[in-house]
Scaffold this motif. Structure first.
Motif, mmCIF file in Angstrom:
data_model
loop_
_atom_site.group_PDB
_atom_site.id
_atom_site.type_symbol
_atom_site.label_atom_id
_atom_site.label_comp_id
_atom_site.label_asym_id
_atom_site.label_seq_id
_atom_site.Cartn_x
_atom_site.Cartn_y
_atom_site.Cartn_z
ATOM 1 N N GLY A 100 0.817 -1.210 0.000
ATOM 2 C CA GLY A 100 0.000 0.000 0.000
ATOM 3 C C GLY A 100 0.848 1.257 0.000
ATOM 4 N N ALA A 101 1.940 1.233 0.767
ATOM 5 C CA ALA A 101 2.852 2.378 0.775
ATOM 6 C C ALA A 101 3.452 2.607 -0.609
ATOM 7 C CB ALA A 101 3.959 2.149 1.807
ATOM 8 N N GLY A 107 1.727 7.737 -6.376
ATOM 9 C CA GLY A 107 0.822 8.846 -6.660
ATOM 10 C C GLY A 107 -0.647 8.500 -6.701
ATOM 11 N N LEU A 108 -1.034 7.275 -6.289
ATOM 12 C CA LEU A 108 -2.445 6.901 -6.258
ATOM 13 C C LEU A 108 -2.974 7.025 -4.834
ATOM 14 C CD1 LEU A 108 -1.266 5.420 -8.868
ATOM 15 C CD2 LEU A 108 -3.259 3.932 -8.656
ATOM 16 N N ARG A 109 -4.253 7.363 -4.719
ATOM 17 C CA ARG A 109 -4.854 7.534 -3.392
ATOM 18 C C ARG A 109 -6.022 6.582 -3.149
ATOM 19 N NH1 ARG A 109 -6.682 13.028 -1.358
ATOM 20 N NH2 ARG A 109 -6.875 11.721 0.505
ATOM 21 N N ARG A 110 -6.289 5.668 -4.097
ATOM 22 C CA ARG A 110 -7.417 4.743 -3.952
ATOM 23 C C ARG A 110 -6.913 3.311 -4.144
ATOM 24 N NH1 ARG A 110 -12.177 8.196 -5.240
ATOM 25 N NH2 ARG A 110 -11.344 10.183 -5.993
ATOM 26 N N LEU A 111 -7.211 2.471 -3.170
ATOM 27 C CA LEU A 111 -6.729 1.088 -3.190
ATOM 28 C C LEU A 111 -7.848 0.161 -2.749
ATOM 29 C CD1 LEU A 111 -4.443 -1.087 -3.269
ATOM 30 C CD2 LEU A 111 -3.910 -0.440 -0.905
ATOM 31 N N VAL A 112 -8.091 -0.884 -3.547
ATOM 32 C CA VAL A 112 -9.038 -1.933 -3.186
ATOM 33 C C VAL A 112 -8.246 -3.191 -2.859
ATOM 34 C CG1 VAL A 112 -10.925 -3.412 -3.957
ATOM 35 C CG2 VAL A 112 -10.886 -0.999 -4.627
ATOM 36 N N LEU A 113 -8.406 -3.684 -1.629
ATOM 37 C CA LEU A 113 -7.821 -4.953 -1.218
ATOM 38 C C LEU A 113 -8.918 -6.008 -1.332
ATOM 39 C CD1 LEU A 113 -5.869 -3.795 1.977
ATOM 40 C CD2 LEU A 113 -4.976 -4.082 -0.350
ATOM 41 N N ARG A 133 -4.164 6.117 7.915
ATOM 42 C CA ARG A 133 -3.559 7.071 8.842
ATOM 43 C C ARG A 133 -2.248 7.644 8.298
ATOM 44 N NH1 ARG A 133 -0.838 4.336 13.830
ATOM 45 N NH2 ARG A 133 0.578 3.826 12.099
ATOM 46 N N ASP A 134 -1.397 6.776 7.773
ATOM 47 C CA ASP A 134 -0.037 7.192 7.444
ATOM 48 C C ASP A 134 0.094 7.842 6.079
ATOM 49 O OD1 ASP A 134 0.584 6.086 9.867
ATOM 50 O OD2 ASP A 134 1.575 4.300 9.059
ATOM 51 N N PHE A 135 -0.784 7.477 5.132
ATOM 52 C CA PHE A 135 -0.627 7.975 3.760
ATOM 53 C C PHE A 135 -1.875 8.674 3.218
ATOM 54 C CE2 PHE A 135 2.417 4.533 4.203
ATOM 55 C CZ PHE A 135 3.583 5.110 3.711
ATOM 56 N N GLY A 136 -2.930 8.707 3.982
ATOM 57 C CA GLY A 136 -4.154 9.333 3.495
ATOM 58 C C GLY A 136 -4.848 8.542 2.411
ATOM 59 N N LEU A 137 -4.517 7.260 2.272
ATOM 60 C CA LEU A 137 -5.149 6.432 1.245
ATOM 61 C C LEU A 137 -6.601 6.130 1.599
ATOM 62 C CD1 LEU A 137 -2.504 3.655 0.401
ATOM 63 C CD2 LEU A 137 -3.272 5.487 -1.107
ATOM 64 N N LEU A 138 -7.433 6.093 0.569
ATOM 65 C CA LEU A 138 -8.732 5.457 0.692
ATOM 66 C C LEU A 138 -8.502 3.978 0.428
ATOM 67 C CD1 LEU A 138 -11.873 5.329 0.789
ATOM 68 C CD2 LEU A 138 -11.818 5.751 -1.684
ATOM 69 N N VAL A 139 -8.692 3.152 1.444
ATOM 70 C CA VAL A 139 -8.487 1.712 1.306
ATOM 71 C C VAL A 139 -9.827 1.014 1.484
ATOM 72 C CG1 VAL A 139 -7.195 -0.303 2.060
ATOM 73 C CG2 VAL A 139 -6.162 1.969 2.261
ATOM 74 N N VAL A 140 -10.278 0.363 0.426
ATOM 75 C CA VAL A 140 -11.547 -0.358 0.441
ATOM 76 C C VAL A 140 -11.242 -1.847 0.611
ATOM 77 C CG1 VAL A 140 -13.591 -0.962 -0.900
ATOM 78 C CG2 VAL A 140 -12.677 1.369 -0.982
ATOM 79 N N LYS A 141 -11.906 -2.470 1.570
ATOM 80 C CA LYS A 141 -11.679 -3.881 1.899
ATOM 81 C C LYS A 141 -12.852 -4.703 1.377
ATOM 82 C CE LYS A 141 -11.819 -2.372 5.991
ATOM 83 N NZ LYS A 141 -11.924 -2.287 7.472
#
Length: 271
Positions: A100-101, A107-113, A133-141
């Motif tokens: 994710g890091a 340069g991406l801010r959206r991640l689907v796991l 928290r650490d990178f401001g990512l939107l992480v969708v589970k």
């Protein structure tokens, strides 16, 4: 813009797929025992297959980048069976966090796991929150086990009992990789919830209000539960289309999520 595989791009080419709406998709599998009728890579093959189904259904204009399938997951509940390759939860969480890091640094801010293995989910929860928290990512589970079931696809009991190596996974493998399914060894392996715990109301493995921590052998001595005899390749094709469509919807909504409603990313990420 068409869907592209992350690993097939070069560093400069990645810029063409980087936009405020870009979504990175990370499919999560596992290598572990699935009984005598399914191969060890069942979860990984299903994760790959459903990711491909979803990508084929996403609009061509959606900037989606699919990362390589993470084939080794957290599988300590299956460690008692030969062939299982299992990461400890802390190790798997660290791998998810590092990947994710890397997405954030690109340069991406959206991640689907997206997981096809339930044992991955605890580490996914914690890694996703740390990345937020650490990178401001939107992480969708997402896990296809949590998606709405396909109506009338299988009996109600099998929907509850077939947690591992049952009709669901067997049908999907008959669709994605039929040569790897030994149809001469299909069978019914009842879950503890339907025999020893049949009189319990609250306590169970996965489908009741209070769940106990289990090893695969706790559900059934074989390490498998469910009725794989109900599986067919036609059912697998229907299931693949259904779950692929749901995942495509998740990806599209991830691309459209209003990031301005979230706390801005830290000015100085921790990593």
């Amino acid at each position: 813009m068409t869907v592209r595989l992350w690993a097939e791009l070069d560093s400069a080419g990645l810029a063409d797929y980087r936009s405020p709406e870009s979504v990175a998709l990370l499919p999560l599998g596992a290598v572990e025992q699935h009984g005598p009728h399914l191969p060890l890579n069942t979860d990984t093959r299903i994760a790959q297959g459903l990711a491909e189904e979803a990508m084929n259904r996403c609009p061509s204009a959606l900037p989606l980048l699919c990362l390589p399938v993470l084939s080794i997951g957290q599988g300590i509940e299956h460690a008692g069976h030969a062939g299982t390759l299992a990461l400890e939860a802390a190790t798997f969480e660290a791998v998810l966090y590092d990947l994710g890091a890397s997405v954030a640094r690109s340069g991406l801010r959206r991640l689907v796991l997206f997981s096809a293995h339930g044992g991955n989910l605890a580490a996914v929860d914690t890694a996703a929150l740390r990345l937020r928290r650490d990178f401001g990512l939107l992480v969708v589970k997402a896990c296809y086990f949590d998606f709405p079931p396909l109506a009338d696809a299988m009996p109600e009991r099998e929907l509850r009992e077939g947690l591992h190596g049952g009709a669901l996974e067997t049908a999907l493998m008959l669709h994605f990789d039929p040569d790897r399914v030994d149809v001469t060894r299909l069978g019914h392996h009842p879950s503890i919830e339907f025999d020893a715990l049949a009189d319990h109301h609250w306590l169970g493995a996965e489908t009741r209000a209070a769940r106990f921590a289990w090893l695969a052998e706790d559900l059934n001595p074989s390490g498998v539960c469910g009725d794989s005899r109900l599986a067919t390749s036609a059912l697998g094709a229907r299931l693949a289309g259904h779950y692929g469509a749901v995942l495509a919807g998740v990806i599209e909504e991830t691309a459209g999520f209003p990031l301005d409603r979230l706390k801005p990313p830290p000015a100085d990420p921790q990593r």
